[in-house]
Design a protein around this motif. Structure first.
Motif, PDB file in Angstrom:
ATOM      1  N   GLU A   1      39.782  30.205  53.363  1.00 17.45           N
ATOM      2  CA  GLU A   1      39.678  29.961  51.698  1.00 17.45           C
ATOM      3  C   GLU A   1      40.333  29.443  51.111  1.00 17.45           C
ATOM      4  O   GLU A   1      41.317  29.081  51.390  1.00 17.45           O
ATOM      5  CB  GLU A   1      39.815  31.645  51.689  1.00 17.45           C
ATOM      6  CG  GLU A   1      39.372  32.706  52.519  1.00 17.45           C
ATOM      7  CD  GLU A   1      40.020  34.399  52.031  1.00 17.45           C
ATOM      8  OE1 GLU A   1      38.795  35.038  51.412  1.00 17.45           O
ATOM      9  OE2 GLU A   1      40.845  34.571  51.784  1.00 17.45           O
TER      10      GLU A   1
ATOM     11  N   LYS B   1      34.514  35.397  47.643  1.00 14.87           N
ATOM     12  CA  LYS B   1      34.927  36.972  47.880  1.00 14.87           C
ATOM     13  C   LYS B   1      35.070  37.979  46.539  1.00 14.87           C
ATOM     14  O   LYS B   1      34.739  38.497  45.916  1.00 14.87           O
ATOM     15  CB  LYS B   1      35.390  37.855  49.036  1.00 14.87           C
ATOM     16  CG  LYS B   1      35.383  39.661  49.436  1.00 14.87           C
ATOM     17  CD  LYS B   1      35.834  40.135  49.824  1.00 14.87           C
ATOM     18  CE  LYS B   1      35.319  41.269  50.617  1.00 14.87           C
ATOM     19  NZ  LYS B   1      36.472  41.298  51.405  1.00 14.87           N
TER      20      LYS B   1
ATOM     21  N   ASP C   1      33.081  36.870  43.545  1.00 15.43           N
ATOM     22  CA  ASP C   1      31.618  37.551  43.644  1.00 15.43           C
ATOM     23  C   ASP C   1      32.181  39.079  42.961  1.00 15.43           C
ATOM     24  O   ASP C   1      31.215  40.036  42.028  1.00 15.43           O
ATOM     25  CB  ASP C   1      30.752  38.199  44.347  1.00 15.43           C
ATOM     26  CG  ASP C   1      30.877  36.526  44.974  1.00 15.43           C
ATOM     27  OD1 ASP C   1      29.613  36.052  44.488  1.00 15.43           O
ATOM     28  OD2 ASP C   1      30.287  36.639  46.465  1.00 15.43           O
ATOM     29  N   ARG C   2      33.077  39.567  43.402  1.00 14.74           N
ATOM     30  CA  ARG C   2      34.224  41.317  42.384  1.00 14.74           C
ATOM     31  C   ARG C   2      33.784  40.894  40.990  1.00 14.74           C
ATOM     32  O   ARG C   2      34.099  41.790  40.101  1.00 14.74           O
ATOM     33  CB  ARG C   2      34.949  41.967  43.492  1.00 14.74           C
ATOM     34  CG  ARG C   2      34.716  42.125  44.288  1.00 14.74           C
ATOM     35  CD  ARG C   2      36.229  43.045  45.236  1.00 14.74           C
ATOM     36  NE  ARG C   2      36.116  42.477  46.555  1.00 14.74           N
ATOM     37  CZ  ARG C   2      37.771  41.890  46.843  1.00 14.74           C
ATOM     38  NH1 ARG C   2      38.182  41.986  46.331  1.00 14.74           N
ATOM     39  NH2 ARG C   2      37.254  41.725  48.131  1.00 14.74           N
TER      40      ARG C   2
END
Length: 77
Positions: free
Chosen positions: A4, A30, A33-34
């Protein structure tokens, strides 16, 4: 192992005609996006023109564990 990269959330909007840009560093797409859902939606209540997007950097956010080299077999003399 999933590799990542740090990801930057860029939030932009205008206040009385002035362009505002804020950046948040996250550890993955991820997470970014949250964060968009948590931060941008409330900002849009006040600033209808608010926009946000995530940009992946080239900096690793995880440590890559490399296996140790196999020991060389001992030669018999």
């Amino acid at each position: 192992m999933l590799i990542e990269y740090f990801t930057v959330l860029i939030l932009t909007y205008y206040v009385q005609g002035e362009y505002i840009q804020t950046k948040f560093l996250t550890e993955s797409m991820k997470d970014c996006d949250r964060l968009i859902r948590v931060i941008v939606e409330p900002v849009r209540i006040v600033h209808k023109d608010a926009d946000a997007h995530c940009i992946v950097t080239d900096e690793l956010s995880t440590n890559i564990i490399r296996p140790k080299a196999r020991p060389q077999p001992e030669e018999n003399n």
